[in-house]
Scaffold this active site. Structure first.
Site, PDB file in Angstrom:
ATOM      1  N   VAL A 260      17.307 -59.116 -18.145  1.00  0.00           N
ATOM      2  CA  VAL A 260      16.364 -60.224 -17.998  1.00  0.00           C
ATOM      3  C   VAL A 260      15.978 -60.302 -16.534  1.00  0.00           C
ATOM      4  O   VAL A 260      16.841 -60.250 -15.650  1.00  0.00           O
ATOM      5  CB  VAL A 260      16.983 -61.559 -18.456  1.00  0.00           C
ATOM      6  CG1 VAL A 260      15.989 -62.709 -18.255  1.00  0.00           C
ATOM      7  CG2 VAL A 260      17.428 -61.485 -19.907  1.00  0.00           C
ATOM      8  N   CYS A 261      14.683 -60.383 -16.264  1.00  0.00           N
ATOM      9  CA  CYS A 261      14.181 -60.584 -14.918  1.00  0.00           C
ATOM     10  C   CYS A 261      14.684 -59.496 -13.965  1.00  0.00           C
ATOM     11  O   CYS A 261      14.533 -58.310 -14.235  1.00  0.00           O
ATOM     12  CB  CYS A 261      14.582 -61.984 -14.448  1.00  0.00           C
ATOM     13  SG  CYS A 261      13.653 -62.614 -13.033  1.00  0.00           S
TER      14      CYS A 261
END
Length: 338
Positions: free
Chosen positions: A125-126
């Site tokens: 994520v990210c």
């Protein structure tokens, strides 16, 4: 390439009736929502009757114990030593400002490298995409990360095909997502892959979020993109008025009068502030209006959606969707509304 024994281990995880072990790596300075967003999605499965074993969710860190997030809240974790690499079905690495120090942590990076060839699925994520890239998992792959860091990821890893507009990207067993809340979309897509569209949609409804499974939607809505370009907010009120009157006659003369400018001055200023012509801006906002109507299924008839969004007829809407989203309205509804 994973060994045959690794393939057998992953197969056994799916067939022996045991829950799939889903491990999230925590580190000081991890973004809380990068962890809690996907975690809440996965945890919601506990309230649903599933056709197959669900997930056993674990939070791990180098030494275990309480790990501070970027907002000061703590995450209780187990030590990496308690989690055997070949027991993990899905590895998820969140992002956060602490990711840059993680690269210098040899023990954690070595553990991640041991998990990679064994896990059925690996994800980030990210800024977690950088950890996967450091470990070599993104070599030759398509990937996403937070829009602000897409150039850095691309420059640092030329063999990674960074997709700056994607909410998330799946390339084989490697999944990467954009910033923070995009982890929710990523987790919903994983649930859909494992348990089907109906269950993923049920989870999305329980969490009061949209199910955006293919990940092909931009990180920015049209309104956000225009606001980001128009830093002084010169046309914020105009955009709000356009949305409220989306089915009206929105020719340049009408918009210019609303903005208190001559048509020529308005057209030039609008392009300079937003990067779009007025006609393109109106069309983009109409696409966004139609997109939301299609997602929510407030209106079943596509022709009526076209009228409500100001296109006049469904053929004009179809051409606009192909220009802006690369899919037809009917295909968009099939993908994103369930």
């Amino acid at each position: 390439m994973p060994s045959n024994s690794a393939k057998l281990r992953r197969s056994a995880v799916r067939q022996d009736g045991a829950e799939r072990r889903l491990a999230m790596v925590a580190f000081p300075g991890v973004t809380l929502l990068d962890v809690s967003g996907p975690a809440q999605v996965f945890a919601e499965l506990g309230e649903i009757d599933l056709p197959a074993p669900g997930y056993a969710l674990s939070y791990v860190s180098k030494d275990g114990g309480l790990v501070p997030t970027d907002v000061g809240l703590m995450i209780d974790t187990a030590p990496l030593s308690t989690m055997k690499p070949d027991e993990i079905d899905t590895l998820l690495i969140p992002g956060g400002p602490g990711i840059w120090k993680l690269r210098q942590d040899e023990a954690v990076m070595r553990w991640i490298a041991q998990v990679l060839p064994n896990a059925r699925r690996i994800a980030s994520v990210c800024l977690g995409a950088f950890a996967l890239a450091w470990a070599g998992a993104l070599e030759g792959k398509r990937a996403a990360t937070h829009w602000r860091y897409c150039p850095r990821l691309q420059d640092s890893f030329p063999n990674v095909k960074v997709e700056p507009d994607a909410i998330f990207v799946q390339d084989g067993r490697v999944w990467t997502s954009a910033g923070v809340s995009a982890g929710i979309d990523l987790a919903l897509a994983m649930i859909e892959e494992d348990f089907g569209h109906t269950i993923a949609l049920d989870v999305a409804r329980r969490l009061v979020v949209f199910l955006k499974r293919p990940g092909g939607q931009s990180q920015f809505s049209t309104v956000l993109a225009a606001q980001a370009s128009d830093v002084e907010g010169r046309f914020s009120s105009l955009h709000a008025w356009i949305i409220e009157n989306i089915a009206s006659d929105l020719r340049v003369e009408t918009l210019a009068a609303k903005a208190g400018m001559s048509p020529r001055t308005f057209a030039r200023t609008y392009v300079n502030r937003t990067g779009m012509t007025p006609a393109h801006g109106v069309e983009a906002l109409r696409v966004e209006t139609a997109r939301l109507l299609l997602e929510s299924r407030q209106i079943d008839n596509v022709v009526e959606v076209a009228k409500r969004a100001g296109f006049g007829d469904d053929e004009r809407m179809r051409r606009a969707f192909l220009r802006h989203l690369g899919v037809s309205p009917s295909e968009y509804r099939r993908r994103f509304s369930g």
